[in-house]
Design a protein around this motif. Structure first.
Motif, PDB file in Angstrom:
ATOM      1  N   ASN A 139      43.698   6.343 -49.582  1.00 38.04           N
ATOM      2  CA  ASN A 139      43.255   6.047 -48.217  1.00 38.04           C
ATOM      3  C   ASN A 139      42.422   7.181 -47.610  1.00 38.04           C
ATOM      4  O   ASN A 139      42.567   7.519 -46.424  1.00 38.04           O
ATOM      5  N   VAL A 140      41.548   7.764 -48.384  1.00 41.37           N
ATOM      6  CA  VAL A 140      40.747   8.896 -47.924  1.00 41.37           C
ATOM      7  C   VAL A 140      39.520   8.412 -47.161  1.00 41.37           C
ATOM      8  O   VAL A 140      38.799   7.509 -47.608  1.00 41.37           O
ATOM      9  N   SER A 141      39.274   9.024 -46.014  1.00 43.34           N
ATOM     10  CA  SER A 141      38.124   8.683 -45.191  1.00 43.34           C
ATOM     11  C   SER A 141      37.455   9.936 -44.650  1.00 43.34           C
ATOM     12  O   SER A 141      38.107  10.969 -44.441  1.00 43.34           O
ATOM     13  N   LYS A 142      36.162   9.820 -44.422  1.00 46.37           N
ATOM     14  CA  LYS A 142      35.383  10.854 -43.752  1.00 46.37           C
ATOM     15  C   LYS A 142      34.508  10.158 -42.728  1.00 46.37           C
ATOM     16  O   LYS A 142      33.742   9.257 -43.073  1.00 46.37           O
ATOM     17  N   PHE A 143      34.631  10.569 -41.462  1.00 43.59           N
ATOM     18  CA  PHE A 143      33.884   9.921 -40.380  1.00 43.59           C
ATOM     19  C   PHE A 143      32.756  10.831 -39.902  1.00 43.59           C
ATOM     20  O   PHE A 143      32.974  12.001 -39.593  1.00 43.59           O
ATOM     21  N   TYR A 144      31.553  10.295 -39.857  1.00 41.60           N
ATOM     22  CA  TYR A 144      30.408  11.036 -39.346  1.00 41.60           C
ATOM     23  C   TYR A 144      29.996  10.506 -37.970  1.00 41.60           C
ATOM     24  O   TYR A 144      29.893  11.253 -37.006  1.00 41.60           O
ATOM     25  N   THR A 145      29.759   9.223 -37.896  1.00 39.14           N
ATOM     26  CA  THR A 145      29.473   8.558 -36.621  1.00 39.14           C
ATOM     27  C   THR A 145      30.187   7.207 -36.648  1.00 39.14           C
ATOM     28  O   THR A 145      30.822   6.849 -37.648  1.00 39.14           O
ATOM     29  N   ASP A 146      30.061   6.450 -35.557  1.00 37.50           N
ATOM     30  CA  ASP A 146      30.662   5.116 -35.538  1.00 37.50           C
ATOM     31  C   ASP A 146      30.057   4.212 -36.603  1.00 37.50           C
ATOM     32  O   ASP A 146      30.702   3.278 -37.090  1.00 37.50           O
ATOM     33  N   GLU A 147      28.797   4.500 -36.974  1.00 37.13           N
ATOM     34  CA  GLU A 147      28.107   3.663 -37.954  1.00 37.13           C
ATOM     35  C   GLU A 147      28.176   4.224 -39.372  1.00 37.13           C
ATOM     36  O   GLU A 147      27.940   3.506 -40.340  1.00 37.13           O
ATOM     37  N   VAL A 148      28.463   5.515 -39.511  1.00 36.96           N
ATOM     38  CA  VAL A 148      28.442   6.160 -40.832  1.00 36.96           C
ATOM     39  C   VAL A 148      29.809   6.742 -41.147  1.00 36.96           C
ATOM     40  O   VAL A 148      30.294   7.632 -40.444  1.00 36.96           O
TER      41      VAL A 148
END
Length: 250
Positions: A6-15
């Motif tokens: 369940n690994v995630s990386k958030f940059y923006t709401d779209e990316v």
């Protein structure tokens, strides 16, 4: 093995990258493929602890890399990025010797020197070991960097675009070295590749990514399917059977 949960990386709401869930078996060569911006290098950087996770957990050999000490990680995992900025007035042998730092702390022993020589020989750099990096061709320099990460003698080796700026002949040589390293030394090598056909010829497994998600993962035969690759790269791709396995035709 490498477990990505369940690994995630958030940059923006779209990316964003993820959530990613995959288990990469121990030993062999696994290639990450996919179009530009798919999240391949970001995923590799998170596994290599060069980029923080925003969510989830990564385990390498049952070690949570987010919580483990750097000294412990350095003896299990090594990573080579696309961009290397070492001082060019280093010799090949000095560069490769950096791979022993987790063990020697800068004071090389006879045993360390023997390991350095082992990987210089393995990458066919013996005649170049006293040359400076800025005296080498791009292919020679790339081999020296790979010798350095192999010299760290970690079970897990991560490589971000090791074929970057190499011509076809040098790319073939590099992939043959990596395949031999996986087989002869029992290493688990995870590499980002842009060329599908190099991935198909040399990999034990392929992980294909698209839009920050894992689109397919399996053996070469399982992933090298025209419908799978056409969907991932959003262009028609046909597969023919070549002398060394499947070949993608755009």
């Amino acid at each position: 093995m490498i477990k990505i949960n369940n690994v995630s990386k958030f940059y923006t709401d779209e990316v964003e990258i993820g959530p990613l869930n995959i288990t990469i078996p121990k030993a062999g060569l696994t290639s990450l493929i996919g179009p530009n911006g798919a999240g391949k290098s970001t995923t590799l950087m998170m596994i290599g602890r060069l980029l923080d996770l925003d969510d989830g957990q990564i385990e390498i050999a049952d070690m949570d890399i987010s919580e483990a000490k750097s000294a412990d990680v350095a003896k299990k995992l090594t990573i080579l990025r696309q961009e290397n900025h070492f001082v060019t007035r280093l010799t090949v042998r000095q560069l490769v010797g950096f791979g022993r730092f987790p063990y020697s702390k800068g004071r090389l022993t006879k045993e360390d020197e023997a390991v350095i020589s082992k990987y210089i020989d393995f990458l066919n750099l013996t005649e170049l070991e006293n040359r400076y990096l800025d005296e080498l061709s791009g292919g020679q320099r790339q081999r020296a960097y790979v010798a350095m990460v192999l010299c760290q003698e970690t079970e897990y080796v991560l490589l971000d675009e090791p074929l970057n700026n190499l011509d076809v002949a040098r790319s073939v040589q590099m992939m043959e070295h990596l395949k031999r390293a996986a087989n002869e030394f029992g290493r688990t090598i995870l590499t980002v590749l842009h060329d599908i056909n190099f991935a198909a010829k040399y990999s034990d497994r392929i992980c294909a990514m698209k839009h920050g998600q894992i689109a397919a993962f399996g053996t070469v035969a399982e992933v090298m399917q025209p419908d799978i690759l056409t969907d991932i790269f959003e262009t028609k791709i046909e597969i023919i059977e070549g002398p060394y396995g499947p070949i993608a035709i755009y």
